[in-house]
Design an enzyme around this catalytic site. Structure first.
Site, mmCIF file in Angstrom:
data_model
loop_
_atom_site.group_PDB
_atom_site.id
_atom_site.type_symbol
_atom_site.label_atom_id
_atom_site.label_comp_id
_atom_site.label_asym_id
_atom_site.label_seq_id
_atom_site.Cartn_x
_atom_site.Cartn_y
_atom_site.Cartn_z
ATOM 1 N N GLY A 220 0.840 -1.193 0.000
ATOM 2 C CA GLY A 220 0.000 0.000 0.000
ATOM 3 C C GLY A 220 0.866 1.229 0.000
ATOM 4 O O GLY A 220 2.095 1.149 0.048
ATOM 5 N N GLY B 133 0.847 5.613 1.269
ATOM 6 C CA GLY B 133 0.135 6.712 1.926
ATOM 7 C C GLY B 133 0.851 8.006 1.674
ATOM 8 O O GLY B 133 1.699 8.101 0.783
ATOM 9 N N GLY B 134 0.510 8.989 2.460
ATOM 10 C CA GLY B 134 1.065 10.310 2.260
ATOM 11 C C GLY B 134 2.573 10.363 2.450
ATOM 12 O O GLY B 134 3.250 11.177 1.845
ATOM 13 N N ASP C 153 -4.282 10.285 14.591
ATOM 14 C CA ASP C 153 -4.738 9.945 13.245
ATOM 15 C C ASP C 153 -5.438 8.587 13.242
ATOM 16 O O ASP C 153 -5.079 7.694 12.481
ATOM 17 C CB ASP C 153 -3.555 9.969 12.266
ATOM 18 C CG ASP C 153 -4.018 10.085 10.811
ATOM 19 O OD1 ASP C 153 -5.189 10.453 10.591
ATOM 20 O OD2 ASP C 153 -3.209 9.797 9.911
ATOM 21 N N SER D 108 5.601 4.346 0.915
ATOM 22 C CA SER D 108 4.962 3.111 0.505
ATOM 23 C C SER D 108 5.343 1.987 1.455
ATOM 24 O O SER D 108 6.395 2.020 2.077
ATOM 25 C CB SER D 108 5.406 2.744 -0.904
ATOM 26 O OG SER D 108 5.230 3.847 -1.749
ATOM 27 N N VAL D 109 4.453 0.996 1.512
ATOM 28 C CA VAL D 109 4.697 -0.145 2.377
ATOM 29 C C VAL D 109 4.897 -1.377 1.500
ATOM 30 O O VAL D 109 4.139 -1.615 0.568
ATOM 31 C CB VAL D 109 3.511 -0.369 3.343
ATOM 32 C CG1 VAL D 109 3.799 -1.526 4.274
ATOM 33 C CG2 VAL D 109 3.237 0.893 4.134
#
Ligand SMILES: *[C@@H]1O[C@H](CO)[C@@H](O)[C@H](O)[C@H]1NC(C)=O
Ligand SMILES: *[C@@H]1O[C@H](CO)[C@@H](O)[C@H](O)[C@H]1NC(C)=O
Ligand SMILES: *[C@@H]1O[C@H](CO)[C@@H](O)[C@H](O)[C@H]1NC(C)=O
Ligand SMILES: *[C@@H]1O[C@H](CO)[C@@H](O)[C@H](O)[C@H]1NC(C)=O
Ligand SMILES: *[C@@H]1O[C@H](CO)[C@@H](O)[C@H](O)[C@H]1NC(C)=O
Ligand SMILES: *[C@@H]1O[C@H](CO)[C@@H](O)[C@H](O)[C@H]1NC(C)=O
Ligand SMILES: *[C@@H]1O[C@H](CO)[C@@H](O)[C@H](O)[C@H]1NC(C)=O
Length: 815
Positions: free
Chosen positions: A524, A526-527, A640, A530-531
């Site tokens: 995945g 995100g801001g 968050d 990446s993972v």
């Protein structure tokens, strides 16, 4: 004169390098301490005596440079690397001829003095302020903490060395000031390795400005501590991250009617550590490693060694990622290579060839042959003068040429700046803290510049004054010191430095590239990055997060490592380790087989989560948050909470992830003012008004997530029921349906009614209390857990005003 009581302590100080013969911890009135004696604290850890500083190089190699003077000081008595923690006569060394006639004693007025007994001249003296106590029978004792105390006959301390620190603060010593007496414990760096005199930098606690680090001459503050309430939690998390200091070093901050100070204590009396302001202007925390028989640098502030103002001296360029960090500007040479080797760079560099302008006696500037050499990617020097009407580079250059004392100019964005005299703090963009891309034009004699152009970038050979072998050895040592220092800047936790289960591992980049098959399997993004999926040791699945975006990434990286590194809970994702090489920042987590909650809730092709799993997720997330808020040593606000940050393992047990935005709140401080963060849709209303936040912002986000778990879709108001002017904002509907007792219509239709009504009502009630506008109305996470466990009942939640307003205007046409 009565003889000094002599006790044999050779057992305690088998590692002595200097021939002190005897030791007691006390000097009474009438006794003297001569140049060959010393006091030793009862535990044997500290000694007080006369010493002669040297640069610490083994005497066998014939390269030791020793100080011409002797000083009275306190040092670690059991540590083979001679390290002083306090010096009395910093500014007035005892000369070698003087030494035989010098001793330490208590004078008639009760002060401790270093005195030349032949001439009766006082070399150094304490100044006891509090004279309420009769001082006939004072004594001096070196305590186990390393504090030298002058006490009256009743044992009342009249003076203590902890109140007059030199360049070092040790555990138990207060760093700060006394509001009643006005005593302010300022720490001043030493001049060089062989001169403990007052050096260039100081640090003090200064009222509302907090801890300030400053250059003394010219006076300039170059670092000021964060507001006091956040400094300690940040320090603590940092110290807890490091296996070498975890649980060992405990910092604290005290502010009461009488005093304001920082202090740190060591939980193990046999361990040794010290905090120093070193000659280069950095604060450094060192801990002694018994195994390595050396000091280990744990923490340095500022992190970029170039940031202390003028650290390399005049006409130098600093590159924080090179070894050594300081270099002379082109066509300049070290003013004193020996001083540089001893750590004193205040002299900086001098010109190889004087400027033409300075040579001609009438200073006729139009005939000057001086030229300019450009230096790119640097911060412009300290104290520029702006030239108003120079609106082109040639005019700016002319403005500099026309004044003989002008040494450099820069022309940037139409602004012309010139400098006269010494140039300070020209720092290369080293990617650590400063990212300046300015260009500086340095004025040089034409001869130097031509030389430069001829042999391209060949550096000017510096004049080496000392014996070449000596220099070589010293330089090698300096390089070692620099490498050492660099290793332990923030990122430098030791490779595989985990000790036991709690530790986190510092990975090599190459190992992680291998584990993730060169970052091929993306889980995945995100801001922040990446993972990727990876496998450690061919068997252990992990998720590797690669952060991109230099500055933002760095901040998030730090937050994440320092928070996840110290917390452990079954419902919080476990950070296994990290990697910090060059500009690469990676975080390694345990891999969660079932990914994040949002995929299961909102993706249409996913099979719906059954009710049992949903309830388990709700309870688990609540427990994880409750732990974060209430059970950690410091309260941690996640900031968050959203379905994307809730990961599910093989059995759908939830784990809260992504602590990149987390903030710490000290136990004594319930609120923290922080920059705006989080994700729209889950943000508590107080965020928007900009007040200091509490853990209740997480409670709000949690409430929003609960509603999404119940309904199986996003709360976001964008979805409009077509045709009707009806904002289907789910939270509004949830509260009104809850009041009506109609839960069936709220629960995800994909469950086909297969859920526990009582549990659904419970979740719904909790959710509606959690999203109350007034943070005081929201329950604490501990209460939430008890309600979800069925141990506590909640009343019917009221409709929040803001939401009610939305309902009113949107519900008009609805039935
Ligand atoms: C050090 O210098 C002394 C005298 O100058 C000399 O006798 C000795 O051999 C030297 N030692 C080494 C290791 O060079
Ligand atoms: C001075 O000493 C007396 C006891 O001798 C003590 O009570 C008092 O608090 C001291 N004053 C200050 C300012 O330290
Ligand atoms: C001075 O103090 C010591 C112990 O602190 C005591 O034994 C001695 O009698 C005292 N002397 C006087 C003159 O008070
Ligand atoms: C704070 O700094 C100012 C100016 O540098 C100085 O006058 C003042 O004494 C300092 N206050 C304390 C408490 O050190
Ligand atoms: C700073 O030094 C490092 C290491 O020597 C070097 O790679 C880097 O290019 C230097 N930075 C600049 C801007 O020259
Ligand atoms: C410098 O020299 C030039 C000619 O060599 C002359 O015209 C000018 O007046 C001189 N300027 C000053 C400031 O002496
Ligand atoms: C370098 O960066 C630090 C921290 O961001 C800042 O405080 C300092 O003023 C900067 N120095 C220069 C010369 O720009």
């Amino acid at each position: 004169m009565p003889p000094l009581y002599i006790f044999i302590v050779s057992l305690l100080c088998s590692l002595n390098t200097l021939p002190w013969s005897a030791a007691d911890d006390t000097l009474a009135t009438g006794q003297v301490l001569t140049a060959d004696d010393k006091l030793v604290s009862r535990n044997g850890k500290f000694a007080l005596g006369f010493f002669q500083p040297d640069n610490g190089i083994s005497k066998a190699s014939n390269t030791t440079i020793t100080s011409p003077g002797r000083y009275l000081g306190i040092w670690f008595n059991k540590i083979p690397v001679f390290t002083t923690v306090w010096v009395a006569n910093r500014e007035r060394p005892i000369t070698i001829p003087e030494l035989k006639q010098t001793h330490l004693r208590i004078s008639g007025d009760g002060n401790l003095v270093i005195i030349n007994h032949a001439t009766e001249s006082v070399i150094w003296s304490t100044h006891i302020v509090n004279r309420t106590e009769t001082s006939i029978n004072t004594s001096v004792v070196l305590l186990n903490t390393g504090n030298l105390v002058v006490q009256g006959s009743s044992g009342v301390p009249l003076w203590q060395s902890f109140d007059y620190p030199a360049d070092v603060v040790i555990p138990g010593a207060k760093f700060g000031w006394n509001k009643v007496t006005g005593l302010n414990r300022q720490v001043i760096s030493k001049k060089s390795l062989i001169d403990p005199g007052l050096g260039s930098y100081s640090v003090e606690l200064n009222g509302t400005r907090g801890v300030i680090l400053m250059r003394r001459d010219p006076p300039k503050v170059y670092w000021s501590g964060l507001t006091s309430p956040t400094l300690i939690p940040e320090l603590r998390s940092l110290l807890d991250m490091d296996p070498r200091t975890r649980g060992l070093i405990i910092p604290a901050y005290v502010d009461n009617g009488e005093e304001e100070y920082y202090i740190y204590t060591s939980s193990d009396e046999s361990a040794s550590s010290f905090l120093s302001l070193d000659m280069s202007g950095q604060i450094k925390l060192n801990v002694w490693s018994q195994a390595k028989q050396s000091w280990q640098l744990i923490y340095a502030q500022p992190a970029d060694p170039c940031n202390p103002f003028a650290t390399c001296g005049p006409f130098t360029i600093c590159n924080g990622s090179s070894n050594p960090i300081c270099d002379c500007m082109e066509s300049f040479s070290q003013k004193s290579p020996l001083d540089w080797e001893l750590g004193d760079r205040t002299g900086g560099c001098t010109r190889n060839t004087p400027l033409d302008c300075a040579l001609s006696s009438n200073s006729n500037t139009t005939s000057s042959t001086d030229m300019f050499h450009s230096i790119a990617h640097v911060t412009i020097p300290y104290n520029p003068q702006t030239i108003q009407d120079a609106n082109a580079q040639s005019k700016c250059e002319q403005a500099c040429v026309s004044v003989c004392s002008c040494t450099a100019y820069s022309y940037q964005n139409g602004i012309c700046s010139v400098w006269h005299g010494d140039l300070f703090s020209v720092n290369l963009n080293d990617g650590i803290e400063n990212h300046s891309e300015d260009v500086l034009y340095l004025r040089l004699a034409a001869k130097d510049l031509q030389g430069l152009r001829k042999n391209k970038r060949k550096p000017i050979v510096t004049v080496v004054t000392t014996v070449s072998i000596t220099t070589l050895v010293l330089l090698m040592l300096m390089v070692l010191v620099m490498i050492w220092r660099n290793r332990f800047r923030w990122c430098g936790a030791p490779l595989h430095g985990s000790d036991g289960n709690g530790g986190i591992i510092a990975f090599r980049y190459a190992d992680l590239a291998h584990a993730t098959k060169n970052f091929s399997e993306k889980l995945g993004s995100g801001g922040f990055g990446s993972v990727f999926k990876g496998v450690l040791n061919d068997s252990f699945p992990v998720a590797v997060k690669r952060l991109d975006g230099a500055r933002q990434g760095e901040k998030q990286f730090r937050a994440e490592v320092s928070s996840v590194g110290i917390i452990q809970h079954i419902n919080l994702v476990k950070l296994i380790g990290f990697c910090c090489e060059g500009d690469k920042r990676l975080l390694v987590y345990e891999h969660m087989l079932n990914g994040s909650l949002d995929a299961h809730l909102f993706e249409s092709n996913a099979s719906a989560l059954n009710w049992r799993d949903r309830y388990q997720i709700v309870l688990g997330v609540a427990r994880g948050l409750s732990y974060l808020h209430e059970s950690c040593r410091e309260c941690i606000i996640h900031c968050d909470i959203k379905p994307e940050n809730i990961l599910l393992d093989a059995s759908f047990a939830p784990k809260i992830a992504d602590f990149g935005m987390a903030v710490f709140v000290g136990r004594d401080f319930s609120r923290v003012l922080t920059t705006f963060r989080g994700t729209a849709g889950y943000l508590a209303p107080e965020w928007i008004s900009g007040v200091a936040i509490t853990p209740k912002v997480d409670v709000y986000s949690f409430g929003m997530v609960l509603l999404e778990i119940i309904s199986g879709r996003r709360n976001s108001p964008e979805e409009r029921t077509s045709g009707k002017n009806h904002v289907a904002y789910f939270p509004v509907r949830a509260i009104s349906k809850l009041h009506e007792g109609d839960l069936m219509s709220l629960v995800d239709p994909r469950l086909h009614g297969d859920f526990e009504l009582e549990e659904a009502e419970r979740i719904c009630k909790v959710a509606c209390w959690c999203i109350q506008e007034n943070e005081f109305d929201r329950p604490a996470m501990g209460v939430v857990v008890r309600v979800l466990e069925g141990l506590h009942e909640l009343d019917m939640p009221p409709m929040p005003r803001l939401l009610a307003a939305i309902t009113k205007c949107s519900d008009v046409p609805s039935t």
